[in-house]
Design an enzyme around this catalytic site. Structure first.
Site, PDB file in Angstrom:
ATOM      1  NE  ARG A  74      34.235 -29.157 -29.229  1.00  9.24           N
ATOM      2  CZ  ARG A  74      33.520 -28.173 -28.815  1.00  9.24           C
ATOM      3  NH1 ARG A  74      32.423 -27.502 -29.307  1.00  9.24           N
ATOM      4  NH2 ARG A  74      33.982 -27.588 -27.554  1.00  9.24           N
ATOM      5  CG  HIS A 120      34.769 -26.281 -22.232  1.00 10.40           C
ATOM      6  ND1 HIS A 120      34.811 -27.421 -23.092  1.00 10.40           N
ATOM      7  CD2 HIS A 120      35.525 -25.281 -22.691  1.00 10.40           C
ATOM      8  CE1 HIS A 120      35.763 -26.924 -23.953  1.00 10.40           C
ATOM      9  NE2 HIS A 120      36.172 -25.933 -23.782  1.00 10.40           N
TER      10      HIS A 120
HETATM   11  O1  MEZ Z   1      38.160 -19.294 -23.769  1.00 14.64           O
HETATM   12  C1  MEZ Z   1      38.157 -20.690 -23.220  1.00 14.64           C
HETATM   13  O2  MEZ Z   1      37.446 -20.933 -22.575  1.00 14.64           O
HETATM   14  C2  MEZ Z   1      39.310 -21.652 -23.911  1.00 14.64           C
HETATM   15  C3  MEZ Z   1      40.224 -21.070 -24.966  1.00 14.64           C
HETATM   16  C4  MEZ Z   1      38.951 -22.999 -23.768  1.00 14.64           C
HETATM   17  C5  MEZ Z   1      39.417 -24.106 -24.499  1.00 14.64           C
HETATM   18  O3  MEZ Z   1      38.531 -24.822 -24.883  1.00 14.64           O
HETATM   19  O4  MEZ Z   1      40.553 -24.225 -25.038  1.00 14.64           O
END
Ligand code: MEZ
Length: 534
Positions: A339, A319
């Protein structure tokens, strides 16, 4: 040299450029630019971090080295060490895992009128579903359609997903939202009841439905209540450590282990669903993680040992915005919704270096490039990071927006004296999601008869990169789907008579023939966090 005063000075620079940066519309990268970026900076492309499997159905495939050790690890039991003749539990559908997919599966199996039972190594709801923040996708607005959602998801996954799985994901999405809404999920709505939707990285329409920035917790709370209200048995603090087969090689239950006493228990079932979630706690390549404590790839090991194939086990999601600072929450998720609401990514010079809503793999690689090759990262006590200009949200949408739309973020940083309404925050990629997993058909079946898989443990739905909000959707759509098909199969399956664990010896023999001396016990169950210097 890292110093807190210096961080404050640098944050000032971000504030000075806020007005200009807010008005600036960064261009999207071309396909060629993305490919070039990914091949140089995305962790999936670091060849030295992967090991070729020598044994099992995916022999010859490369997977992260830590995963290879577990897949080719040694069972916690031997084939003859457990008495299979007197099962401790007897059920129709045995569901391994108490997260969103496991709970959705149990609800549908119960609805179909069969006996369902959840077994979970922690407690129901202790899972990555609970940790999801930003939302769940569904094309249910007039300007959108499942076909457009399909194109976004398939393209975002580099056209590698199984088309029939993406089709199921997107066509069942609107119904999934209605199902959750009726169960009691408190989605964000306009005063007239219309669901509020936002963009995510790589979405061409606003289709992210959310419960502020704790969407997963809200969904899991609701599912857990429904499981409890229906009286579905949940055996907690009990892990599955081996799948049991019958004499014809069909799944027929699991050997369980009480997490406290280590006592082995036997659960016999007509069908088995693996819904154990992901692998973030393996900390591939030394990355921090946004994942729940129990995310140790257990389902991949359970399935692999009985011959279920893995698909794309070499692709992980980092992420883009894990917390880069402070130390106490290093790697914790900073939702993509930040974002979506307008905050931009900024380097040490206060420059916006990319479009904030590129797909996750591209955004993560871009941040890594900024901190390495371009040397434009901000040094912290934990390494380099980039700014996420959170005050830009209120600059654009007005005061009060952060508290209203992302209160969990406000609270998480507030605990450490950082007011995200006034100060930008530091972010760096964190291990978030397992894109691949057990190979399934669109009825969630693996190649092992009567063995099903759903949720993050399954592969092929998202190809080689998942879009935001398609994971909460996946656990609901495929969790329910697994419940429906596993229940239907259980109805036509007699109670398995002869239970065996012969596959353990078979797998051990294969390891021996390949010259692998399995050192690591698997499944891992809990991460290793003991200090190595003590
Ligand atoms: O789907 C995801 O991983 C999610 C909703 C994460 C996020 O950034 O909130």
């Amino acid at each position: 040299m890292y110093k807190i005063d210096r961080l404050n000075e640098l944050a000032e620079k971000v504030a000075e450029k806020r007005a200009v940066n807010a008005a600036f519309e960064p261009r999207r990268m071309t396909a060629e630019e993305k490919d070039e970026l990914l091949s140089h900076f995305h962790p999936d492309y670091k060849k030295e971090e992967f090991t070729e499997l020598s044994a099992g159905v995916n022999k010859g495939d490369k997977v992260p080295t830590q995963l290879a050790e577990l897949l080719q690890g040694k069972s916690r039991i031997s084939a003859d060490s457990v008495d299979l003749s007197k099962p401790d539990y007897d059920t129709d559908v045995l569901i391994i895992g108490g997260g969103g997919a496991g709970a959705s599966c149990a609800i549908e199996a119960d609805e179909a009128g069969v006996k369902a039972m959840i077994v979970t190594k922690l407690r129901i709801g202790d899972a990555n579903t609970m940790m999801a923040e930003g939302g769940i996708q569904a094309a249910d607005k007039p300007n959108d359609s499942p076909a457009i959602h399909y194109i976004d998801a398939f393209g975002g996954g580099h056209f590698a997903a199984k088309p029939e799985l993406v089709k199921k994901l997107v066509t069942k999405a609107p119904e999934a939202i209605q199902w959750l809404n009726k169960l009691g999920v408190e989605f964000d709505k306009e005063p007239d009841g219309t669901m509020i939707t936002t963009h995510g990285g790589g979405t061409s329409r606003k289709r992210m439905h959310a419960a502020k920035d704790y969407s997963g917790a809200e969904i899991m709370r609701t599912l857990r209540d429904e499981v409890i209200n229906r009286g579905i048995p949940v055996v907690d603090f009990t892990s599955a450590i081996e799948i049991i087969l019958d004499e014809n090689g069909k799944a027929a239950g699991a050997v369980l282990m009480n997490m406290e006493t280590k006592e082995p228990l036997v659960a016999r079932a007509k069908t088995v669903v693996i819904a154990t979630g992901g692998a973030g706690r393996l900390h591939y390549q030394g990355f921090p993680t946004s994942n729940h404590y129990g995310a140790t790839a257990d389902g991949l090991i359970l399935g692999y040992r009985v011959g279920a194939r893995l698909l794309y086990a070499d692709t992980l999601q980092y992420h883009p915005t894990g917390t880069g600072y402070p130390e106490q929450i290093f790697g914790a998720l900073v939702t993509e919704k930040v974002r979506s609401l307008g905050a931009k990514l900024v380097n040490i010079d206060g420059e916006v270096f990319m479009h904030p809503l590129e797909t996750r793999d591209v955004t993560a690689a871009s941040i890594i490039r900024e901190c390495t090759a371009r040397d434009k990262g901000v040094e912290t006590s934990l390494g380099k990071a980039v700014w996420l200009d959170t005050p830009m949200i209120e600059y654009i949408h007005g005061e009060g927006t952060i508290e209203k739309r992302i209160p969990a973020m406000l609270r998480m940083f507030g605990k450490y004296g950082i007011d995200i309404r006034k100060e930008p925050i530091l972010v760096y990629p964190t291990l978030h999601y397992q894109n691949g997993g057990l190979d399934i058909t669109d009825d969630c079946a693996t190649v092992v008869e009567n063995l099903y898989a759903a949720g993050e443990v399954a592969g092929g739905i998202h190809g080689r990169n998942r879009l935001m909000g398609n994971s909460l959707l996946d656990v609901i759509v495929f969790g329910r789907n697994a419940g429906i098909y596993a229940a239907a199969k259980a109805k036509e399956t007699p109670v398995p008579e002869k239970l065996t664990l012969e596959h353990i010896e078979k797998f051990n023999k294969e390891l021996e023939e390949c010259g692998i001396s399995a050192e690591v016990e698997s499944p891992l169950l809990l991460p290793h966090y003991a200090r190595k210097d003590k």
